[in-house]
Design an enzyme around this catalytic site. Structure first.
Site, PDB file in Angstrom:
ATOM      1  N   GLU A 125       0.855  -1.193   0.000  1.00  0.00           N
ATOM      2  CA  GLU A 125       0.000   0.000   0.000  1.00  0.00           C
ATOM      3  C   GLU A 125       0.896   1.250   0.000  1.00  0.00           C
ATOM      4  O   GLU A 125       1.912   1.278   0.669  1.00  0.00           O
ATOM      5  CB  GLU A 125      -0.868  -0.031   1.270  1.00  0.00           C
ATOM      6  CG  GLU A 125      -1.863   1.095   1.395  1.00  0.00           C
ATOM      7  CD  GLU A 125      -2.698   0.986   2.690  1.00  0.00           C
ATOM      8  OE1 GLU A 125      -2.204   0.410   3.683  1.00  0.00           O
ATOM      9  OE2 GLU A 125      -3.850   1.461   2.684  1.00  0.00           O
ATOM     10  N   LYS A 142      -9.738   0.992  -2.319  1.00  0.00           N
ATOM     11  CA  LYS A 142      -9.900   0.442  -0.956  1.00  0.00           C
ATOM     12  C   LYS A 142     -11.315   0.720  -0.446  1.00  0.00           C
ATOM     13  O   LYS A 142     -11.769   1.870  -0.439  1.00  0.00           O
ATOM     14  CB  LYS A 142      -8.866   1.088  -0.032  1.00  0.00           C
ATOM     15  CG  LYS A 142      -8.799   0.519   1.372  1.00  0.00           C
ATOM     16  CD  LYS A 142      -7.685   1.226   2.153  1.00  0.00           C
ATOM     17  CE  LYS A 142      -7.449   0.603   3.522  1.00  0.00           C
ATOM     18  NZ  LYS A 142      -6.364   1.294   4.262  1.00  0.00           N
ATOM     19  N   CYS A 159      -4.980  -3.630   2.675  1.00  0.00           N
ATOM     20  CA  CYS A 159      -4.701  -3.435   4.113  1.00  0.00           C
ATOM     21  C   CYS A 159      -5.912  -3.675   5.032  1.00  0.00           C
ATOM     22  O   CYS A 159      -6.258  -4.813   5.297  1.00  0.00           O
ATOM     23  CB  CYS A 159      -4.088  -2.063   4.313  1.00  0.00           C
ATOM     24  SG  CYS A 159      -3.137  -1.943   5.853  1.00  0.00           S
TER      25      CYS A 159
HETATM   26  N1  LIG Z   1      -3.174   0.377   8.222  1.00  0.00           N
HETATM   27  C1  LIG Z   1      -4.342  -0.236   7.961  1.00  0.00           C
HETATM   28  O1  LIG Z   1      -5.037   0.129   7.008  1.00  0.00           O
HETATM   29  C2  LIG Z   1      -4.836  -1.363   8.795  1.00  0.00           C
HETATM   30  C3  LIG Z   1      -4.166  -1.731  10.054  1.00  0.00           C
HETATM   31  O2  LIG Z   1      -3.048  -1.337  10.369  1.00  0.00           O
HETATM   32  C4  LIG Z   1      -4.943  -2.616  10.939  1.00  0.00           C
HETATM   33  O3  LIG Z   1      -6.003  -3.092  10.506  1.00  0.00           O
HETATM   34  O4  LIG Z   1      -4.541  -2.838  12.082  1.00  0.00           O
END
Ligand SMILES: NC(=O)CC(=O)C(=O)O
Length: 265
Positions: free
Chosen positions: A40, A110, A151
């Protein structure tokens, strides 16, 4: 099919980040990978004040990785970038997939935004600057369906079930900048759960280390098979992890332990 997940530490210098990404993709191609996955926000992970100007899918970011995919002749999942959003205050957090000829094969925005307040540990409000996507995406990689996510999506099993079910995904990809605080206890468990419950390979490419201001990413990029076994895992540095995917094994697992077919909806 051989796949690679690339792990890096993107900072404020966008050119340096892109050069690092190119270097890792080249290493993946040299290792014989058919598909390589970046994390990401591969091009920038730093203070919001210095974030790159949002671009369309065919802007500088997309063009850069289209060229790299064509030069290397591999499939490139170009992590995610700051795509031009629906209004002046919001971007989309968008991932792109390029085929071996450098053509755009898929784009995914996302869906689940990271709005979390864990006192003294994590304070993050992604929806203040990012608009959510609303469309699950599956893309065909040399005949193998790959389901896309980014993520925080990892915490929402219904998305992956949709990808594996309606989209018939056999591979699931998770480019991430997962926080170290949550990653320690949640990252591997969630990834292995998504692999086991959907009987899919999971390819997870993460950012690693410190980013301004005060953000530490967990790393531990990994490739997991449909049984939930970790096939490859990156150490805590900028590097790649590589594994061979055996699609016959996936079919055998689905035949012998037909949990997808045994569902009662
Ligand atoms: N950084 C994210 O988008 C998600 C994350 O760090 C988590 O779900 O914990």
């Amino acid at each position: 099919m051989r796949v690679a997940v690339c792990q890096l530490n993107a900072r404020e210098d966008r050119s340096a980040n892109l050069a690092m990404a190119r270097d890792l993709l080249t290493r993946a191609a040299d290792a014989g990978a058919d598909l390589a996955v970046l994390p990401e926000y591969t091009d920038y992970l730093g203070p919001a004040s210095g974030a790159p100007k949002p671009e369309p899918v065919d802007g500088e970011y997309g063009t850069f990785f289209a060229d790299v995919a064509r030069e290397l002749g591999i499939w490139v999942h170009a992590g995610s970038f700051h795509e031009t959003g629906p209004d002046a205050d919001h971007i989309y957090n968008t991932s792109l997939v390029f085929n071996r000829s450098g053509e755009l094969a898929a784009a995914y925005r996302k869906i689940h935004l990271y709005d979390v307040e864990i006192p003294g540990k994590v304070s993050f409000h992604e929806s203040r600057t990012v608009a959510p996507g609303d469309t699950p995406v599956v893309v065909d990689i040399d005949g193998v369906p790959l389901g896309l996510s980014i993520c925080y999506d990892l915490r929402f099993p219904e998305l992956y079930r949709r990808l594996a079910d309606d989209g018939a995904a056999k591979l699931l990809v998770v480019p991430a900048a997962f926080m170290a605080h949550t990653g320690r206890d949640h990252w591997e468990i969630l990834l292995r759960a998504r692999a086991i419950e959907n009987q899919c390979y999971v390819l997870a490419a993460g950012q690693i280390g410190n980013h301004e201001p005060a953000r530490t990413c967990f790393g531990r990029s990994m490739i997991i098979d449909p049984w939930g076994t970790v096939l490859a895992q990156a150490p805590d540095t900028t590097t790649i992890a590589v594994a061979d995917l055996d699609l016959d094994r996936l079919e055998t697992i689905r035949l012998e332990l037909p949990s997808l077919a045994n569902r009662r909806i």
